[in-house]
Design an enzyme around this catalytic site. Structure first.
Site, mmCIF file in Angstrom:
data_model
loop_
_atom_site.group_PDB
_atom_site.id
_atom_site.type_symbol
_atom_site.label_atom_id
_atom_site.label_comp_id
_atom_site.label_asym_id
_atom_site.label_seq_id
_atom_site.Cartn_x
_atom_site.Cartn_y
_atom_site.Cartn_z
ATOM 1 N N SER A 203 5.509 -3.364 2.356
ATOM 2 C CA SER A 203 6.591 -3.044 1.424
ATOM 3 C C SER A 203 7.834 -2.617 2.189
ATOM 4 C CB SER A 203 6.153 -1.926 0.471
ATOM 5 O OG SER A 203 5.691 -0.819 1.195
ATOM 6 N N GLU B 214 6.510 -9.645 -5.507
ATOM 7 C CA GLU B 214 7.701 -10.036 -4.740
ATOM 8 C C GLU B 214 7.239 -10.990 -3.647
ATOM 9 O OE1 GLU B 214 11.324 -6.817 -4.322
ATOM 10 O OE2 GLU B 214 9.424 -6.287 -3.410
#
Ligand code: 3H9
Length: 715
Positions: A429, A462
């Site tokens: 992330s 994502e």
């Protein structure tokens, strides 16, 4: 009532084919891709029914959809067209009413999906037959609407008021066998294709014509809606009040079903129309419809050839069996894809497997998954300690400790063992994808797949594009998301990608608001009131404050010292308060119960004084505005720098990954509704007051001048 076939939003030139098989007229709706009931289609249906009514050679009508589906509902794009003058009083019910009043026997033949207006028109027919794989339902609520052509009136007549309340307020898709058991469908036709369905429908219709089935209209069936206890509606409203807070459509659905039970057909049917029109004109409908199309748009990668090959993913390996690795494994297993999970030790594997088993147990105990399904899914996840054993997987996802060195080691190993053509993904992330890819000899196969926790539940994925990620790698990754029930957004490789980069900015502003006069609990309450599921500071306490603290310590040397910086979060950590897990953070905790803590309020007052900031009362509306404009500001920078493709991708990211209230359409849609010029002016004012964190963004100025993000970006 007649409608004119003007102003259609497109589709096939002749949206209805007319065939006759003996004395049965077959109306084939042909409006790809989903046979939406556009004005042109509705007009053609009404016209065809007039023709069949008048034609003595026709004894019955079969209504069927061409291609892979019946009708996915009204054409949602038409709701966005500017209404000239007052909204059409009929809301386009003429075709439905024509079918309902047909003098000839009408049978709907369903396959694919019969949703919204699609199911409503089928319910206007005397009978419904369907292929077993069909899905039927009234999902209007998800678009901020209610069924507007009798759905709230006819469905309860078939399934009873209580079940109709559940099905319509949740927008449930009901599968063929259940639809048949409930009486929504009269007969299931074995098979899978259009021809089998049409043959079955014609056979069924002949039997009905031969008098083997009584002719009845759904609206004349009353058994299941007589004598419904009024408590049912009051109880249902109470049960859902919290969930529906701020929404319009679900409440209206309950009102309409209650009216179906208590009023005459004419009164209740007219009431449904009034409620439908009210919802149609509401801002929520516009926002929800925006998200519907934004989600579909996000799946398309600008600049990539539509025919880019996307190799199928039939097996997946995951490196790491921690909370994240386990959640990702479940997401694949739940979609029928076998998973090998790699760990360094038997104990780590056992620990991971225990977490996954516990999660499945929870699903079973909550009733969201059957025991058989949970066992089947669990069996798809197998552990291993050997890299060699995962080498044949089509996709491998690394979910290990968030450290570049550790990740590079993993990727070096993956480069050795994975078969040629396999996709090598990282769930990082925060770490630069290109640095991870540089540890391999095949950076074109490397991509970021950033799942959100809990990965088996959260919808957002994502997909992070590295500098060398190939078109195939990206296309496969985006397509894969849909297969495992996720919504994919393509992000560029910047710090925090799309979602966390924006989060860092508005978290910073929330922190500044504390120094300026707010308290954590005021900020949280204001954001919750706006519709976010949880306030900023409660969320941080839940996630743990120590990780961010360590990151800040690492970055302290390179922090630009001319920019405003708040010490509040560091001071809280220096007291050993790391959030819920240590019993104290921004709040103090009794178990999970958070209470405001005067000690923290004092800490904030002292920190503000030390920083020379005069604290003043701040209104809730100002808090919400500052936080939201910070989101929009950072998003505009991301767009300008090319790390996101469209403003609507940001909306999808925030709705599916960060709990932004769906009925507000996402931060960028919200900004457009506020007026982009107003947002620009506010951002400029913040720049004046708070300094270079708010340096003007050219794209925001351009969008404000152009009136929309799309006009400024050209997409
Ligand atoms: C309603 O019916 C109100 C009535 O009560 C009023 C009575 C008076 N309209 O999702 P996909 C497009 S409200 C226009 O990727 P899938 C979609 O944008 C409606 N367009 O495919 C996409 O376009 P593109 C109630 C529509 O196989 C393409 O079709 N009905 C509509 O994953 C393919 O869609 C609903 O809410 C539409 N109604 O899923 C159902 N539907 O290719 C809404 C789709 O340009 N639809 N498109 O990106 C769905 O849930 C899914 O599309 C469906 C197919 C499950 C049908």
């Amino acid at each position: 009532m007649t409608e004119q076939a003007t102003g259609s939003t497109g589709g096939s030139a002749t949206p209805l084919q007319y065939r006759q098989i003996g004395d049965i007229a077959v109306l084939i709706i042909d409006n790809p891709p989903v046979n939406a009931l556009s004005l042109a289609v509705r007009t053609a249906i009404a016209e065809a029914i007039r023709k069949t009514d008048a034609d003595p050679s026709v004894k019955a009508v079969v209504l069927i959809g061409s291609g892979k589906t019946f009708i996915a509902g009204a054409d949602i794009r038409e709701f966005n067209l500017q209404t000239q003058g007052p909204p059409a009083a009929s809301a386009g019910r003429a075709a439905y009413d024509a079918v309902d009043a047909s003098k000839k026997l009408c049978v709907a033949a369903l396959h694919g999906t019969a949703l919204g207006g699609g199911l409503e028109i089928a319910l206007c027919c005397h009978y419904r037959v369907a292929l077993p794989a069909v899905k039927v339902g009234l999902p209007e609520v998800l678009l901020g609407l209610i069924p507007g052509a009798g759905g709230t009136q006819r469905l309860p007549r078939l399934v009873g008021a209580e079940l109709a309340l559940d099905l319509i307020t949740q927008g449930t898709h009901v599968e063929g066998s259940r639809a048949a058991a409930l009486g929504i469908v009269d007969e299931l036709i074995p098979g899978a294709g259009f021809d089998e369905l049409l043959d079955g429908a014609v056979r069924f219709t002949r039997q009905a014509l031969e008098g083997r089935r009584p002719l009845r209209r759904v609206r004349d069936t009353h058994g299941k809606i007589k004598h419904v206890n009024p408590e049912v509606f009051a109880g249902f409203r109470d049960k859902n009040a919290k969930k529906w807070s701020g929404l319009l459509a679900p409440w209206k659905i309950v009102d309409c079903i209650e009216a179906a039970c208590n009023e005459s057909w004419d009164v209740a049917y007219a009431f449904e129309l009034a409620c439908f029109l009210e919802c149609k004109e509401s801002p929520q409908r516009g926002a929800l419809s925006h998200i519907f199309f934004a989600e579909r748009e996000a799946a398309k990668i600008p600049g990539l050839a539509a025919d880019t090959r996307a190799p199928p993913i039939n097996s997946v390996a995951i490196v790491g069996a921690g909370t994240m690795g386990g959640g990702i494994a479940m997401a694949f297993a739940n979609s029928g894809i076998p998973v090998r999970q790699l760990e360094m030790s038997e104990e780590a594997l056992q620990r991971g497997s225990a977490i996954v088993s516990r999660n499945y147990e929870t699903s079973v105990s909550r009733g969201s998954m059957s025991r058989a399904k949970a066992d089947e899914n669990l069996r798809r996840i197998r552990g291993t300690l050997s890299y060699e054993e995962i080498g044949s997987a089509d996709l491998v996802i690394e979910a290990v400790f968030e450290d570049l060195g550790v990740k590079q080691d993993v990727f070096r190993k993956l480069d050795e063992v994975m078969k040629p053509g396999a996709i090598l993904a990282t769930n990082t992330s925060t770490i630069d994808i290109d640095k991870i890819a540089s540890a391999t000899t095949r950076p074109e196969s490397v991509v970021g797949l950033h799942f959100f926790s809990p990965a088996n539940v959260m919808k957002l994925l994502e997909v992070v594009r590295g500098a060398q990620s190939s078109p195939q790698t990206l296309t496969t990754s985006m397509g894969l998301a849909k297969r495992i029930g996720k919504v994919a957004v393509l992000a560029g490789n910047c710090d925090g990608f799309i979602g966390n980069r924006i989060l860092a900015t508005y978290a910073r502003e929330a922190e500044f608001l504390l120094e300026e006069g707010a308290t954590p609990w005021q900020v949280d309450a204001a954001l919750k009131q706006f519709g976010l599921p949880m306030g900023m500071f409660l969320m941080r306490d839940m996630a743990g404050l120590d990780i961010g603290w360590r990151v800040r310590q690492r970055r302290e040397a390179t922090r630009p010292k001319h920019l405003r910086h708040s010490r509040v979060a560091d001071l809280i950590c220096e007291m050993g308060r790391f959030g819920q897990k240590t019993g104290a953070g921004y709040y103090k905790y009794d178990g999970r119960e958070a209470t405001p803590d005067p000690q923290i309020e004092q800490l904030i007052i002292d920190a503000a004084a030390k920083a020379g900031i005069e604290r003043k009362p701040i209104a809730d509306a100002q808090i919400v505005q500052r936080v939201l404009i910070a989101m929009v500001y950072e998003a505009a920078k991301i767009l300008e720098e090319g790390f996101a493709s469209r403003a609507s991708d940001i909306d999808v990211t925030y709705v599916y990954g960060y709990g932004f209230p769906r009925h507000r359409g996402g931060p960028m849609y919200w900004a457009e509704q506020q007026g982009l010029a107003k947002i620009r002016d506010k951002a400029l004012a913040y720049h004046e007051i708070h300094g270079d964190h708010w340096k003007p963004v050219a794209l925001l100025a351009k969008a404000a001048a152009a009136g929309s993000w799309k006009a400024a970006l050209g997409r």
